[in-house]
Write a protein that holds these residues in place. Structure first.
Motif, short mmCIF file in Angstrom:
data_model
loop_
_atom_site.label_atom_id
_atom_site.label_comp_id
_atom_site.label_asym_id
_atom_site.label_seq_id
_atom_site.Cartn_x
_atom_site.Cartn_y
_atom_site.Cartn_z
N SER A 1 0.72 -1.19 -0.01
CA SER A 1 -0.11 -0.06 0.08
C SER A 1 0.81 1.39 0.03
CB SER A 1 -0.93 0.12 1.01
OG SER A 1 -1.77 -1.25 1.26
N ILE A 2 1.83 0.97 0.93
CA ILE A 2 2.82 2.53 0.91
C ILE A 2 3.42 2.81 -0.61
CG2 ILE A 2 4.80 3.42 1.84
CD1 ILE A 2 4.17 1.83 4.19
N VAL B 1 4.62 6.90 13.40
CA VAL B 1 5.73 5.88 13.37
C VAL B 1 6.36 5.61 12.06
CG1 VAL B 1 6.32 3.55 14.41
CG2 VAL B 1 4.38 5.00 15.53
N VAL B 2 5.01 4.43 11.33
CA VAL B 2 5.58 3.79 9.88
C VAL B 2 6.00 4.89 8.91
CG1 VAL B 2 4.97 2.35 8.43
CG2 VAL B 2 4.04 1.88 10.68
N ARG C 1 1.56 16.19 3.04
CA ARG C 1 1.74 14.95 4.27
C ARG C 1 0.36 14.19 4.45
NH1 ARG C 1 6.01 18.16 7.77
NH2 ARG C 1 7.71 18.16 6.09
N ARG C 2 -0.60 14.91 4.73
CA ARG C 2 -2.03 14.48 5.34
C ARG C 2 -2.42 13.52 4.10
NH1 ARG C 2 -5.40 15.21 9.33
NH2 ARG C 2 -7.29 14.58 8.74
N GLU C 3 -2.48 14.05 2.84
CA GLU C 3 -3.01 13.66 1.82
C GLU C 3 -2.44 12.00 1.61
OE1 GLU C 3 -3.97 14.00 -2.86
OE2 GLU C 3 -2.62 15.12 -1.90
N PHE C 4 -0.93 12.24 1.90
CA PHE C 4 -0.23 10.81 1.54
C PHE C 4 -0.86 9.85 2.71
CE2 PHE C 4 3.49 8.14 2.44
CZ PHE C 4 3.54 7.64 1.44
N VAL C 5 -0.92 10.25 3.94
CA VAL C 5 -1.26 9.38 4.98
C VAL C 5 -2.65 8.65 4.98
CG1 VAL C 5 -1.65 9.18 7.62
CG2 VAL C 5 0.26 10.26 6.71
N GLU C 6 -3.35 9.71 4.26
CA GLU C 6 -5.01 9.20 4.07
C GLU C 6 -4.73 8.39 2.86
OE1 GLU C 6 -7.15 13.26 5.54
OE2 GLU C 6 -7.03 13.00 3.44
N VAL D 1 -7.19 -1.82 9.67
CA VAL D 1 -6.06 -1.74 9.01
C VAL D 1 -4.96 -2.96 9.62
CG1 VAL D 1 -3.83 -0.45 8.44
CG2 VAL D 1 -5.96 0.55 8.28
N LEU D 2 -4.44 -3.66 8.76
CA LEU D 2 -3.53 -4.90 9.17
C LEU D 2 -1.98 -4.41 9.08
CD1 LEU D 2 -2.63 -7.75 10.39
CD2 LEU D 2 -2.70 -8.22 8.34
N LEU D 3 -1.18 -4.27 10.27
CA LEU D 3 0.25 -4.07 10.33
C LEU D 3 0.88 -5.06 10.46
CD1 LEU D 3 0.12 -0.68 12.56
CD2 LEU D 3 -0.21 -0.79 9.96
#
Ligand SMILES: C[S@@+](CC[C@H](N)C(=O)[O-])C[C@H]1O[C@@H](n2cnc3c(N)ncnc32)[C@H](O)[C@@H]1O
Length: 261
Positions: free
Chosen positions: A150-151, A215-216, A229-234, A246-248
């Motif tokens: 996903s990242i 963290v991640v 930044r916020r848009e990337f996290v979302e 969300v599974l980490l």
């Protein structure tokens, strides 16, 4: 390391670090001190695990070390009631120098943020008294492989790709065999390393977003302009969400080593 790369959002980390606190308890079970020792907490963060360590050392001392000024300040404030049983040191672990050799080095959720494990283990071995122990846990080989899909997908957007090129080199998710070799080469007489799956499931939305941002995705956000930044996290959170969760897929690398007697 630049100051910016070193710094953490201590207030947020203190709030979201429930998983790290849980993992820390299990690593403390492995340490099982007698109660009189001097133990280094290598990468103490805001001191949540450090407090549990200090409780196991009623006649001993903790040397709480961290490279982030914000983290050390927060830990010192959180643990002020413990007085001189906890001594705080603001230092990069790769430059650690202690007044006295320690009986043990304890560390959780920190070593994967350090690129040079050979140099790290040499420095930690040098900080130990004869027969002293290293008991640690960090991210290991395969850590977050599922989440990375996903990242990577979110990071591949053309306006992000160049900024994020090579960003995952910020992490050192080592394989156990390699870590064992490096600990022995650093001067430890015995060394053992093994992996352990430690998945974390967070409700999608704000809680997952704050955890990921603090963290991640810390290395990623350090490279993106503030207004992106916020848009990337979302975006990452949305891509990683399945059935409202969300599974980490965390994988921890456990390290046990002993300095020569
Ligand atoms: C995820 S936090 C873990 C904190 C705490 N041990 C816990 O389990 O909650 C990682 C910590 O390692 C510290 N750290 C990372 N690299 C470091 C280095 N080279 N020297 C000292 N501290 C470092 C960070 O500043 C941060 O506080």
């Amino acid at each position: 390391m630049s100051t910016q790369h070193r710094e953490w959002d201590a207030g947020s980390y203190h709030r979201v670090s429930g998983p790290q606190l849980r993992w820390g308890r299990a690593v403390l079970d492995r340490l099982a001190p007698e109660g009189h020792e001097t133990v280094v907490d290598a990468g103490c963060g805001t001191g949540r695990v450090t407090r549990l360590l200090a409780e196991l050392l009623p006649r001993g001392q903790v040397v709480a070390v961290d490279g982030s000024e914000a983290m050390v300040e927060r830990a010192a404030a959180e643990l002020a009631d413990l007085g001189d049983r906890v001594h705080f040191v603001h230092s990069d672990l790769l430059e650690l120098e202690l007044d006295q050799p320690a009986d043990a080095v304890f560390s959780t959720a920190t070593f994967h943020w350090i690129a040079g494990h050979a140099a790290l283990f040499r420095r930690l071995a040098a900080a130990l008294a004869p027969g002293g122990r290293l008991v640690a846990q960090c991210g290991g080989a395969g850590n977050l492989d599922g989440l990375l899909v996903s990242i990577d997908a979110a990071g591949a957007r053309p306006d992000r790709a160049e900024l994020l090129a090579g960003v995952h080199e910020s992490w050192n998710f080592a394989a156990p065999e390699h870590a064992e070799q490096l600990m022995l080469a650093a001067g430890f007489a015995q060394a053992r390393a093994w992996l352990e799956a430690a998945p974390v499931v967070l409700p999608a939305g704000g809680e997952a977003e704050e955890f990921l941002a603090t963290v991640v995705l810390r290395p990623h956000l350090g490279r993106l302009p503030e207004d992106q930044r916020r848009e990337f996290v979302e975006d990452v959170t949305a891509r990683a969400t399945d059935d409202g969760q969300v599974l980490l897929d965390y994988v921890r690398l456990n390290l046990d080593a002993r300095a020569p007697a």
